[in-house]
Design a protein around this motif. Structure first.
Motif, PDB file in Angstrom:
ATOM      1  N   PHE A  17      36.673-106.851   5.400  1.00  0.00           N
ATOM      2  CA  PHE A  17      37.073-105.634   4.685  1.00  0.00           C
ATOM      3  C   PHE A  17      36.001-105.240   3.668  1.00  0.00           C
ATOM      4  O   PHE A  17      35.592-104.079   3.587  1.00  0.00           O
ATOM      5  CB  PHE A  17      38.416-105.893   3.991  1.00  0.00           C
ATOM      6  CG  PHE A  17      38.963-104.709   3.252  1.00  0.00           C
ATOM      7  CD1 PHE A  17      38.687-104.518   1.915  1.00  0.00           C
ATOM      8  CD2 PHE A  17      39.767-103.791   3.897  1.00  0.00           C
ATOM      9  CE1 PHE A  17      39.186-103.428   1.234  1.00  0.00           C
ATOM     10  CE2 PHE A  17      40.285-102.691   3.211  1.00  0.00           C
ATOM     11  CZ  PHE A  17      39.983-102.511   1.885  1.00  0.00           C
ATOM     12  N   ILE A  18      35.536-106.222   2.907  1.00  0.00           N
ATOM     13  CA  ILE A  18      34.541-105.947   1.855  1.00  0.00           C
ATOM     14  C   ILE A  18      33.223-105.504   2.491  1.00  0.00           C
ATOM     15  O   ILE A  18      32.554-104.565   2.013  1.00  0.00           O
ATOM     16  CB  ILE A  18      34.322-107.200   0.979  1.00  0.00           C
ATOM     17  CG1 ILE A  18      35.604-107.512   0.195  1.00  0.00           C
ATOM     18  CG2 ILE A  18      33.158-107.012   0.016  1.00  0.00           C
ATOM     19  CD1 ILE A  18      35.617-108.879  -0.449  1.00  0.00           C
ATOM     20  N   LYS A  19      32.859-106.151   3.595  1.00  0.00           N
ATOM     21  CA  LYS A  19      31.594-105.807   4.269  1.00  0.00           C
ATOM     22  C   LYS A  19      31.643-104.368   4.765  1.00  0.00           C
ATOM     23  O   LYS A  19      30.677-103.617   4.642  1.00  0.00           O
ATOM     24  CB  LYS A  19      31.380-106.760   5.445  1.00  0.00           C
ATOM     25  CG  LYS A  19      29.954-106.761   5.998  1.00  0.00           C
ATOM     26  CD  LYS A  19      29.772-107.833   7.034  1.00  0.00           C
ATOM     27  CE  LYS A  19      29.953-107.253   8.412  1.00  0.00           C
ATOM     28  NZ  LYS A  19      29.618-108.209   9.477  1.00  0.00           N
ATOM     29  N   ARG A  20      32.821-103.989   5.309  1.00  0.00           N
ATOM     30  CA  ARG A  20      32.962-102.622   5.800  1.00  0.00           C
ATOM     31  C   ARG A  20      32.858-101.627   4.661  1.00  0.00           C
ATOM     32  O   ARG A  20      32.300-100.543   4.820  1.00  0.00           O
ATOM     33  CB  ARG A  20      34.297-102.456   6.537  1.00  0.00           C
ATOM     34  CG  ARG A  20      34.102-102.032   7.971  1.00  0.00           C
ATOM     35  CD  ARG A  20      35.334-101.697   8.756  1.00  0.00           C
ATOM     36  NE  ARG A  20      36.587-102.111   8.249  1.00  0.00           N
ATOM     37  CZ  ARG A  20      37.178-103.259   8.529  1.00  0.00           C
ATOM     38  NH1 ARG A  20      36.596-104.116   9.319  1.00  0.00           N
ATOM     39  NH2 ARG A  20      38.365-103.562   8.017  1.00  0.00           N
ATOM     40  N   ALA A  21      33.414-102.018   3.495  1.00  0.00           N
ATOM     41  CA  ALA A  21      33.352-101.124   2.324  1.00  0.00           C
ATOM     42  C   ALA A  21      31.905-100.926   1.891  1.00  0.00           C
ATOM     43  O   ALA A  21      31.492 -99.835   1.483  1.00  0.00           O
ATOM     44  CB  ALA A  21      34.177-101.700   1.174  1.00  0.00           C
ATOM     45  N   ILE A  70      22.379 -98.930   8.123  1.00  0.00           N
ATOM     46  CA  ILE A  70      22.298 -98.497   9.532  1.00  0.00           C
ATOM     47  C   ILE A  70      21.770 -99.638  10.395  1.00  0.00           C
ATOM     48  O   ILE A  70      22.263 -99.888  11.498  1.00  0.00           O
ATOM     49  CB  ILE A  70      21.419 -97.224   9.670  1.00  0.00           C
ATOM     50  CG1 ILE A  70      22.125 -96.044   8.999  1.00  0.00           C
ATOM     51  CG2 ILE A  70      21.155 -96.892  11.136  1.00  0.00           C
ATOM     52  CD1 ILE A  70      21.274 -94.800   8.866  1.00  0.00           C
ATOM     53  N   ARG A  71      20.789-100.385   9.876  1.00  0.00           N
ATOM     54  CA  ARG A  71      20.239-101.522  10.633  1.00  0.00           C
ATOM     55  C   ARG A  71      21.303-102.599  10.838  1.00  0.00           C
ATOM     56  O   ARG A  71      21.426-103.155  11.927  1.00  0.00           O
ATOM     57  CB  ARG A  71      19.055-102.123   9.888  1.00  0.00           C
ATOM     58  CG  ARG A  71      17.776-101.333  10.077  1.00  0.00           C
ATOM     59  CD  ARG A  71      16.626-101.963   9.378  1.00  0.00           C
ATOM     60  NE  ARG A  71      16.242-103.208  10.021  1.00  0.00           N
ATOM     61  CZ  ARG A  71      15.239-103.974   9.623  1.00  0.00           C
ATOM     62  NH1 ARG A  71      14.545-103.645   8.562  1.00  0.00           N
ATOM     63  NH2 ARG A  71      14.953-105.082  10.240  1.00  0.00           N
ATOM     64  N   VAL A  72      22.080-102.874   9.804  1.00  0.00           N
ATOM     65  CA  VAL A  72      23.138-103.897   9.915  1.00  0.00           C
ATOM     66  C   VAL A  72      24.184-103.459  10.940  1.00  0.00           C
ATOM     67  O   VAL A  72      24.640-104.245  11.771  1.00  0.00           O
ATOM     68  CB  VAL A  72      23.814-104.142   8.536  1.00  0.00           C
ATOM     69  CG1 VAL A  72      25.161-104.834   8.683  1.00  0.00           C
ATOM     70  CG2 VAL A  72      22.906-104.943   7.635  1.00  0.00           C
ATOM     71  N   LEU A  73      24.547-102.176  10.910  1.00  0.00           N
ATOM     72  CA  LEU A  73      25.589-101.690  11.822  1.00  0.00           C
ATOM     73  C   LEU A  73      25.111-101.662  13.261  1.00  0.00           C
ATOM     74  O   LEU A  73      25.893-101.885  14.186  1.00  0.00           O
ATOM     75  CB  LEU A  73      26.049-100.282  11.397  1.00  0.00           C
ATOM     76  CG  LEU A  73      26.822-100.188  10.096  1.00  0.00           C
ATOM     77  CD1 LEU A  73      27.093 -98.741   9.717  1.00  0.00           C
ATOM     78  CD2 LEU A  73      28.139-100.955  10.166  1.00  0.00           C
ATOM     79  N   CYS A 133      35.668-109.302  14.441  1.00  0.00           N
ATOM     80  CA  CYS A 133      35.837-108.518  15.664  1.00  0.00           C
ATOM     81  C   CYS A 133      35.675-107.018  15.429  1.00  0.00           C
ATOM     82  O   CYS A 133      35.212-106.296  16.300  1.00  0.00           O
ATOM     83  CB  CYS A 133      37.221-108.770  16.251  1.00  0.00           C
ATOM     84  SG  CYS A 133      37.494-110.489  16.692  1.00  0.00           S
ATOM     85  N   SER A 134      36.052-106.537  14.246  1.00  0.00           N
ATOM     86  CA  SER A 134      36.084-105.091  14.047  1.00  0.00           C
ATOM     87  C   SER A 134      34.694-104.477  14.052  1.00  0.00           C
ATOM     88  O   SER A 134      34.536-103.299  14.317  1.00  0.00           O
ATOM     89  CB  SER A 134      36.788-104.756  12.738  1.00  0.00           C
ATOM     90  OG  SER A 134      36.057-105.284  11.666  1.00  0.00           O
ATOM     91  N   SER A 135      33.661-105.260  13.766  1.00  0.00           N
ATOM     92  CA  SER A 135      32.320-104.679  13.759  1.00  0.00           C
ATOM     93  C   SER A 135      31.493-105.196  14.921  1.00  0.00           C
ATOM     94  O   SER A 135      30.281-105.097  14.923  1.00  0.00           O
ATOM     95  CB  SER A 135      31.612-104.976  12.442  1.00  0.00           C
ATOM     96  OG  SER A 135      31.496-106.362  12.257  1.00  0.00           O
ATOM     97  N   CYS A 136      32.176-105.750  15.913  1.00  0.00           N
ATOM     98  CA  CYS A 136      31.444-106.418  16.998  1.00  0.00           C
ATOM     99  C   CYS A 136      31.306-105.544  18.235  1.00  0.00           C
ATOM    100  O   CYS A 136      30.245-105.388  18.778  1.00  0.00           O
ATOM    101  CB  CYS A 136      32.161-107.705  17.341  1.00  0.00           C
ATOM    102  SG  CYS A 136      31.668-108.410  18.892  1.00  0.00           S
ATOM    103  N   LEU A 171      39.641 -92.098  11.448  1.00  0.00           N
ATOM    104  CA  LEU A 171      39.272 -92.549  12.804  1.00  0.00           C
ATOM    105  C   LEU A 171      38.022 -93.430  12.755  1.00  0.00           C
ATOM    106  O   LEU A 171      37.823 -94.271  13.626  1.00  0.00           O
ATOM    107  CB  LEU A 171      39.029 -91.343  13.722  1.00  0.00           C
ATOM    108  CG  LEU A 171      40.249 -90.472  14.037  1.00  0.00           C
ATOM    109  CD1 LEU A 171      39.844 -89.258  14.853  1.00  0.00           C
ATOM    110  CD2 LEU A 171      41.312 -91.278  14.784  1.00  0.00           C
ATOM    111  N   ILE A 172      37.199 -93.236  11.741  1.00  0.00           N
ATOM    112  CA  ILE A 172      35.989 -94.067  11.630  1.00  0.00           C
ATOM    113  C   ILE A 172      36.432 -95.484  11.269  1.00  0.00           C
ATOM    114  O   ILE A 172      36.017 -96.472  11.858  1.00  0.00           O
ATOM    115  CB  ILE A 172      35.042 -93.509  10.541  1.00  0.00           C
ATOM    116  CG1 ILE A 172      34.651 -92.068  10.865  1.00  0.00           C
ATOM    117  CG2 ILE A 172      33.802 -94.386  10.410  1.00  0.00           C
ATOM    118  CD1 ILE A 172      33.967 -91.352   9.721  1.00  0.00           C
ATOM    119  N   ALA A 173      37.254 -95.560  10.242  1.00  0.00           N
ATOM    120  CA  ALA A 173      37.867 -96.834   9.823  1.00  0.00           C
ATOM    121  C   ALA A 173      39.052 -96.425   8.966  1.00  0.00           C
ATOM    122  O   ALA A 173      38.953 -95.467   8.209  1.00  0.00           O
ATOM    123  CB  ALA A 173      36.896 -97.668   9.001  1.00  0.00           C
TER     124      ALA A 173
END
Lengths: 724, 60
Positions: A510-514, B20-23, B34-37, A581-583
């Motif tokens: 969650f924190i990483k996504r933020a 952007i590079r990390v994503l 899983c959510s960013s995989c 929709l993105i998150a």
């Protein structure tokens, strides 16, 4: 030289815990079977030459489930150098059945006796090793004990290249020997011979034996079946269990082991009781949501979030930012980007971290102590009444953390129609990312009532049940649910490291996504809401109602008019829904950016909640919240749906269904709920809501599709008999 | 625009590029998030296995 070691064992014996301990990995561990659905690779952290494969849990090498096929295929086709068989010592008889089969693969086996600390029996490891012809090492995957001696044995055994098997009775061994002479020379001839004797159709197809050989094998099989007066599979199973019984009599000194199970049984008699189970589950979830998101003195999640929103992101950080901006005379537009874009947006999202962490701590405790496995069992009883299976509930449990692994967990459901149904409904369960939406409205409008979060969870489950009932009546989904057999692990005190690890794993995501996606989105949103066309010229705007974002939002806001999204809040709510929709955290991030626009720093702290409360009435807020909880999931989850469905048509059907369902429910709640509360006058959309409600009730109670099996005539039957 | 503005813009640009590079970074092994995989961990033909099991059950 690289050594390949395969981790096998029954479901829930501690393979993944051991895998994580050996490799330092962060594979997901759950206290219910079916968490590991695919093989995972890692290297032993103290010796990178040892490659370890974590396989799904299996009870035997007879492939009746997807996990068993995956595990067996790996063991037979990839032929690892060593098999590391993890045995749950508290269930020795059942676990050793697989061990006897693994010994037949002619691959060196090392047995790791796990969970010895919770068993009071005395086990003679040397005797056990002699019986099994394989080294036996005592380990505790949870406490990380015995790992070095285990891996030392793995390294030693890998040099051996062969394994003495468990031996059957004389006549069966003779038959195996005869069959081996008919088969081509391979590494695992004995295993293939056994499978051929068992009449394993997959193996017979693979070997393509001649008719003469097949007839010889059939005669051998029939001779054994006549001798023992049973079918071959039962005979071999019985002999394995006889062997295990003798082994246990010789190697195990039983103490009073019933203590742990009897405590579990006593607890289960209450928590899985036919009448009390569901109310207890709802009460427990209510308790958890109260502590995480409620307004009581014990609601530590809310205390943390209030501090984060009011102090940290409301005063401290904006204050520091303001000082830096003033000191360095930063350009007002850049200053706005920093304050109103990044800090407001990311801050609004991160402010909910305390609530989310507290929630995840309690969910992890429930998982680790063994209660969540009971929930799957309880829900199976309920689901079965509506044509669903408890196996469909496990992905929903996983989805409480994140919808993506929840959707992926559906791949072990064998029946295609049940799997599709599960994928289509997994998105209804509030995941971690949806918690800030619940937290925002619970805090801003409903006085931090924990009923909001509890109702969201209950509505999520209700949405699954209602969808299941409705969809099961269509031909594409009709049919009896698959049987659901699951082992309930014994209750035990949750391990602090497991709970913290699991909480951190979800919380960090969650924190990483933020810090990544949300931050990027904040910049884009800030730009779109800060610039617009003023008197025909593109310029920085004072009022975000004149911005590009408002223009975009208003072009789509009409869609949500029937849901009560009207006035200035309509375009904001629309934009927030689409950015969701993105998150799903984006919804809160968007409100943070939109409502903080041009806002003065206040000594009282964050005023976003007050502004949100001014724009949303209770019924509009609940309708908005429901729509965002039930509608199409985030792009990552949609990608997972696409991969699991493996079919574009069904992917779009799933997403479309969720959107239509969410819209219908929100419309009904707003129009009919608003009418009852005298907040919404009777209007055209009230009629639409009533029609939708009647429609849903019709779909719920109508007679569903069923195959008409009564049309086979006597004539057809007798003709078929003659043909056969 | 002064030097502080330029520094802020440079820092922001670096942060955006890093994000952007990390994503976009391709994952070689499972990292648990899983959510960013994008479930790049999936290597098994599950449909084929399901068909196989159905055939096995039918033949029995």
């Amino acid at each position: 030289m690289e050594i390949k070691a395969a981790l096998t064992g029954n479901p829930n014996c501690g393979k993944t815990t051991l895998f994580n301990a050996l490799t330092g990995s962060k594979q997901r561990v759950g206290n219910w079977p079916g968490v590991t659905v695919e093989k995972k690779e890692g290297t032993y952290k103290n010796d990178p030459s040892i490659l370890i494969q974590d396989l799904p849990g299996i009870y035997s090498l007879s492939p009746y489930s997807l996990e068993e096929v995956v595990a067996r295929s790996y063991l037979v086709q990839e032929h690892p150098d060593v098999i590391l068989d993890v045995v749950d010592t508290s269930n020795l008889e059942r676990n050793l059945y697989l061990t006897t089969q693994l010994l037949e693969l002619d691959i060196p086996v090392v047995v790791g006796l796990n969970m010895m600390d919770i068993v009071e029996d005395k086990i003679d490891l040397k005797k056990l090793a002699r019986w099994l012809n394989a080294p036996v090492v005592e380990v505790s995957a949870l406490k990380k004990q015995g790992l070095e001696s285990l891996m030392k044995q793995v390294k030693n055994e890998s040099a051996k290249k062969e394994q003495k098997p468990f031996l059957f009775s004389r006549s069966i061994e003779d038959a195996i020997g005869s069959i081996q002479r008919l088969l081509p020379e391979t590494k695992q001839t004995r295993w293939y011979a056994l499978k051929v004797l068992e009449n394993d159709s997959r193996i017979l197809e693979e070997l393509s034996l001649s008719k003469t050989d097949q007839q010889k094998i059939t005669k051998l099989r029939e001779a054994i079946e006549n001798e023992f007066d049973d079918d071959i599979e039962s005979i071999l199973t019985a002999q394995r269990y006889d062997f295990i019984e003798k082994l246990i009599q010789d190697c195990v000194k039983r103490k009073r082991t019933k203590h742990a199970m009897s405590v579990s049984d006593r607890i289960d008699s209450i928590v899985t009781n036919r009448f009390l189970a569901l109310p207890i589950f709802v009460l427990i979830m209510y308790g958890i949501y109260t502590i995480a998101m409620g307004s009581t003195p014990f609601s530590i999640g809310t205390i943390g979030t209030d501090w984060a929103n009011d102090v940290l992101f409301g005063e401290t950080i904006p204050g520091m930012m303001g000082s830096v901006i003033q000191y360095f005379h930063i350009n007002p537009i850049l200053a706005s980007l920093l304050k109103d874009g990044i800090v407001a947006g990311v801050g609004a999202t991160l402010g909910f971290v305390p609530q989310i962490l507290v929630l995840f701590v309690f969910l992890s405790i429930l998982e680790d102590c063994g209660y969540m496995a009971r929930v799957a069992f309880i829900m199976d009883r309920l689901f079965r009444k509506f044509g669903l299976s408890g196996k469909s509930f496990i992905p929903l449990l996983v989805a409480t953390g994140c919808g993506v692994p929840g959707i992926m967990a559906s791949r072990t459901i064998e029946q295609d129609r049940d799997r599709k149904l599960t994928i289509m409904t997994t998105g209804f369960i509030p995941c971690g990312a949806k918690m800030p939406i619940i937290g925002l409205f619970a805090g801003a409008i409903f006085g931090n009532s924990s009923l909001v979060a509890t109702s969201a969870f209950v509505i999520g489950i209700a949405a699954v049940v209602v969808s299941g009932i409705m969809l099961k009546k269509f031909k594409a989904f009709a049919g009896e649910p698959a049987p659901f057999v699951m082992e309930l692990p014994a209750y035990h005190f949750p391990s602090l490291s497991n709970v913290l690890h699991s909480t951190w794993e979800r919380g960090f995501s969650f924190i990483k996504r933020a810090g990544t996606l949300i931050l990027l989105s904040s910049i884009v949103l800030w730009f779109l809401q800060s610039f617009g066309f003023v008197n025909g010229a593109f310029a920085f705007v004072d009022d975000n109602n004149n911005s590009l974002l408002a223009l975009l939002g208003r072009s789509l806001a009409w869609i949500f008019y029937p849901l009560g999204w009207v006035g200035d809040m309509a375009w904001k709510a629309t934009v927030a829904t689409f950015t969701g929709l993105i998150a799903k955290e984006e919804v809160v991030n968007t409100f943070g950016v939109l409502y903080n626009f041009g806002g003065e720093l206040s000594e009282a702290g964050n005023e976003i909640w007050t502004l949100v409360a001014a724009d949303f009435s209770a019924i509009t807020a609940y309708s908005f919240m429901l729509f965002n909880l039930l509608c199409a999931p985030c792009f990552a989850a949609m990608g997972a749906i696409k991969r699991e469905m493996n079919n574009a048509k069904w992917t779009w059907i799933s997403i479309g269904y969720m959107c239509v369902f969410a819209y219908s429910i929100s419309l009904i709640v707003y129009q009919l709920g608003g009418l009852l509360l005298h907040e919404v006058p009777f209007n055209f959309f009230t009629v639409v809501a009533l029609v939708l409600l009647v429609g849903i009730l019709y779909l719920l109670f109508r007679k569903g599709y069923s195959e008409d099996k009564s049309n086979i005539s006597v004539k057809d039957f007798s003709l078929n008999k003659v043909r056969s | 625009m002064n030097i502080a503005d330029v520094i802020v813009m440079i820092i922001l640009s670096i942060v955006v590029i890093l994000i952007i590079r990390v994503l976009k970074k391709p994952r070689s092994s499972c990292h648990g998030d899983c959510s960013s995989c994008g479930s790049s961990c999936s290597h098994i033909d599950w449909d084929a296995i399901r068909d196989d099991i159905h055939q096995e059950k039918k033949s029995r």
